[in-house]
Design a protein around this motif. Structure first.
Motif, PDB file in Angstrom:
ATOM      1  N   UNK A   1      28.804 -82.230  69.884  1.00  0.00           N
ATOM      2  CA  UNK A   1      27.584 -82.234  69.101  1.00  0.00           C
ATOM      3  C   UNK A   1      27.728 -82.610  67.645  1.00  0.00           C
ATOM      4  N   UNK A   2      28.959 -82.595  67.118  1.00  0.00           N
ATOM      5  CA  UNK A   2      29.141 -82.881  65.690  1.00  0.00           C
ATOM      6  C   UNK A   2      29.103 -84.366  65.382  1.00  0.00           C
ATOM      7  N   UNK A   3      29.383 -85.207  66.382  1.00  0.00           N
ATOM      8  CA  UNK A   3      29.425 -86.650  66.155  1.00  0.00           C
ATOM      9  C   UNK A   3      30.724 -87.147  65.560  1.00  0.00           C
ATOM     10  N   UNK A   4      31.678 -86.248  65.337  1.00  0.00           N
ATOM     11  CA  UNK A   4      32.946 -86.661  64.718  1.00  0.00           C
ATOM     12  C   UNK A   4      34.168 -86.084  65.423  1.00  0.00           C
ATOM     13  N   UNK A   5      33.975 -85.230  66.425  1.00  0.00           N
ATOM     14  CA  UNK A   5      35.102 -84.514  67.026  1.00  0.00           C
ATOM     15  C   UNK A   5      35.142 -84.653  68.541  1.00  0.00           C
ATOM     16  N   UNK A   6      34.776 -85.830  69.044  1.00  0.00           N
ATOM     17  CA  UNK A   6      34.769 -86.040  70.506  1.00  0.00           C
ATOM     18  C   UNK A   6      35.295 -87.433  70.835  1.00  0.00           C
ATOM     19  N   UNK A   7      36.593 -87.658  70.672  1.00  0.00           N
ATOM     20  CA  UNK A   7      37.153 -88.990  70.889  1.00  0.00           C
ATOM     21  C   UNK A   7      37.249 -89.354  72.370  1.00  0.00           C
ATOM     22  N   UNK A   8      37.386 -90.656  72.615  1.00  0.00           N
ATOM     23  CA  UNK A   8      37.732 -91.199  73.926  1.00  0.00           C
ATOM     24  C   UNK A   8      36.713 -90.846  74.999  1.00  0.00           C
ATOM     25  N   UNK A   9      35.538 -91.465  74.870  1.00  0.00           N
ATOM     26  CA  UNK A   9      34.479 -91.303  75.858  1.00  0.00           C
ATOM     27  C   UNK A   9      33.885 -92.669  76.207  1.00  0.00           C
ATOM     28  N   UNK A  10      33.511 -92.825  77.475  1.00  0.00           N
ATOM     29  CA  UNK A  10      32.674 -93.939  77.924  1.00  0.00           C
ATOM     30  C   UNK A  10      31.628 -93.290  78.821  1.00  0.00           C
ATOM     31  N   UNK A  11      30.392 -93.179  78.344  1.00  0.00           N
ATOM     32  CA  UNK A  11      29.418 -92.318  78.994  1.00  0.00           C
ATOM     33  C   UNK A  11      28.074 -92.996  79.216  1.00  0.00           C
ATOM     34  N   UNK A  12      27.385 -92.526  80.255  1.00  0.00           N
ATOM     35  CA  UNK A  12      25.950 -92.682  80.389  1.00  0.00           C
ATOM     36  C   UNK A  12      25.330 -91.391  79.886  1.00  0.00           C
ATOM     37  N   UNK A  13      24.521 -91.480  78.835  1.00  0.00           N
ATOM     38  CA  UNK A  13      23.864 -90.310  78.263  1.00  0.00           C
ATOM     39  C   UNK A  13      22.354 -90.440  78.412  1.00  0.00           C
ATOM     40  N   UNK A  14      21.732 -89.316  78.718  1.00  0.00           N
ATOM     41  CA  UNK A  14      20.271 -89.251  78.764  1.00  0.00           C
ATOM     42  C   UNK A  14      19.795 -88.140  77.840  1.00  0.00           C
ATOM     43  N   UNK A  15      18.885 -88.509  76.932  1.00  0.00           N
ATOM     44  CA  UNK A  15      18.288 -87.573  75.990  1.00  0.00           C
ATOM     45  C   UNK A  15      16.806 -87.405  76.355  1.00  0.00           C
ATOM     46  N   UNK A  16      16.410 -86.265  76.934  1.00  0.00           N
ATOM     47  CA  UNK A  16      14.984 -86.054  77.217  1.00  0.00           C
ATOM     48  C   UNK A  16      14.162 -86.061  75.935  1.00  0.00           C
ATOM     49  N   UNK A  17      12.868 -86.291  76.098  1.00  0.00           N
ATOM     50  CA  UNK A  17      11.982 -86.427  74.946  1.00  0.00           C
ATOM     51  C   UNK A  17      11.826 -85.108  74.189  1.00  0.00           C
ATOM     52  N   UNK A  18      11.963 -85.177  72.854  1.00  0.00           N
ATOM     53  CA  UNK A  18      11.631 -84.030  72.002  1.00  0.00           C
ATOM     54  C   UNK A  18      10.740 -84.497  70.851  1.00  0.00           C
ATOM     55  N   UNK A  19       9.966 -85.564  71.118  1.00  0.00           N
ATOM     56  CA  UNK A  19       9.050 -86.074  70.117  1.00  0.00           C
ATOM     57  C   UNK A  19       9.289 -87.510  69.708  1.00  0.00           C
ATOM     58  N   UNK A  20      10.427 -88.085  70.119  1.00  0.00           N
ATOM     59  CA  UNK A  20      10.762 -89.456  69.729  1.00  0.00           C
ATOM     60  C   UNK A  20      10.877 -90.391  70.924  1.00  0.00           C
ATOM     61  N   UNK A  21      10.602 -89.882  72.129  1.00  0.00           N
ATOM     62  CA  UNK A  21      10.697 -90.687  73.339  1.00  0.00           C
ATOM     63  C   UNK A  21      11.986 -90.432  74.090  1.00  0.00           C
ATOM     64  N   UNK A  22      11.890 -90.256  75.400  1.00  0.00           N
ATOM     65  CA  UNK A  22      13.084 -90.076  76.232  1.00  0.00           C
ATOM     66  C   UNK A  22      13.975 -91.308  76.110  1.00  0.00           C
ATOM     67  N   UNK A  23      15.266 -91.083  75.950  1.00  0.00           N
ATOM     68  CA  UNK A  23      16.184 -92.165  75.592  1.00  0.00           C
ATOM     69  C   UNK A  23      17.392 -92.193  76.517  1.00  0.00           C
ATOM     70  N   UNK A  24      17.745 -93.394  76.952  1.00  0.00           N
ATOM     71  CA  UNK A  24      18.976 -93.633  77.705  1.00  0.00           C
ATOM     72  C   UNK A  24      19.944 -94.351  76.785  1.00  0.00           C
ATOM     73  N   UNK A  25      21.163 -93.824  76.715  1.00  0.00           N
ATOM     74  CA  UNK A  25      22.113 -94.348  75.731  1.00  0.00           C
ATOM     75  C   UNK A  25      23.532 -94.378  76.284  1.00  0.00           C
ATOM     76  N   UNK A  26      23.934 -95.494  76.917  1.00  0.00           N
ATOM     77  CA  UNK A  26      25.363 -95.651  77.176  1.00  0.00           C
ATOM     78  C   UNK A  26      26.119 -95.666  75.848  1.00  0.00           C
ATOM     79  N   UNK A  27      27.326 -95.125  75.836  1.00  0.00           N
ATOM     80  CA  UNK A  27      28.043 -95.005  74.566  1.00  0.00           C
ATOM     81  C   UNK A  27      29.545 -95.103  74.785  1.00  0.00           C
ATOM     82  N   UNK A  28      30.223 -95.695  73.814  1.00  0.00           N
ATOM     83  CA  UNK A  28      31.681 -95.644  73.703  1.00  0.00           C
ATOM     84  C   UNK A  28      32.029 -94.797  72.491  1.00  0.00           C
ATOM     85  N   UNK A  29      33.072 -93.995  72.611  1.00  0.00           N
ATOM     86  CA  UNK A  29      33.649 -93.314  71.463  1.00  0.00           C
ATOM     87  C   UNK A  29      35.136 -93.648  71.435  1.00  0.00           C
TER      88      UNK A  29
END
Length: 232
Positions: free
Chosen positions: A106-134
């Protein structure tokens, strides 16, 4: 190739190397329905239902991941002081690092080495799908596609396909068999160093360090990993 496999949960996945880390109650093999019942609960510690790839993937490799996901219920912002959305995740990670107490998604700085499919349900800005590399040094390279909701009760198929030659991740999805999206590609910039992932996981991350929270329940099924054989 030990790294390529398909999992349909028709029999006990523990016999094929699947394991649980963190809160084991978040994941349950449903022998009657032949799928994995999963809970993403950010009030719990980092928890994973995972299987080793038997190899280590980096940005120069080709690989793909496909799976099916259907949510029964999802809510965000339930935790005091964490009123916004938070992700549920399926993808690749570095098991030793992800199970280290110092790993904080959750910090955005302490989670190295990821390749993910992420889903963020809507909390006012629209439900979002976000593949990500870290990267190994914590650099995040996401794509954000919205508003695309994983509507409860619907069956979604997700396909992530990465090519090391152009360092681009393409994500395609269907909902109940019909095209869903489009989902934006993720292109690694020249400044991106590298990643090292060795494990496939359904990931329920703690919301420590985040301003959002999530509680979602659903099923995951028909996971497939494809990795071409190493040239001889």
């Amino acid at each position: 190739n030990a790294a390529s496999f398909h999992e349909d949960f028709s029999t006990d996945p523990a016999a094929r190397g699947w394991r649980t880390a963190g809160d084991e109650t978040l994941f349950r093999w449903d022998s009657a329905r032949q799928n994995l019942a999963a809970t993403w609960d950010s009030s719990r510690p980092n928890s994973f239902f995972y299987r080793s790839l038997g190899t280590v993937l980096a940005k120069s490799d080709d690989f793909s991941l496909s799976f099916e996901i259907s949510l029964a219920e999802v809510a965000v912002g339930l935790r005091p002081g964490k009123p916004f959305t938070y992700e549920l995740a399926v993808g690749f990670l570095n098991l030793r690092q992800s199970t280290d107490p110092k790993f904080v998604r959750g910090s955005g700085t302490q989670s190295p080495n990821l390749v993910e499919f992420d889903y963020f349900p809507d909390s006012g800005f629209g439900a979002t799908i976000s593949p990500v590399f870290v990267s190994t040094n914590g650099q995040f390279i996401p794509s954000f596609s919205f508003p695309f909701e994983l509507t409860p009760g619907d069956l979604f198929q997700v396909v992530l396909s990465y090519r090391g030659s152009n360092q681009t991740l393409i994500t395609t999805m269907t909902r109940n068999g019909a095209p869903f999206g489009p989902i934006k590609d993720v292109k690694l910039p020249a400044s991106f160093t590298d990643f090292r992932v060795d494990t496939l996981a359904i990931s329920s991350f703690s919301d420590a360090g985040a301003d959002g929270s999530i509680l979602a329940r659903g099923v995951v099924d028909n996971l497939s990993v494809e990795i071409p054989d190493t040239p001889v």
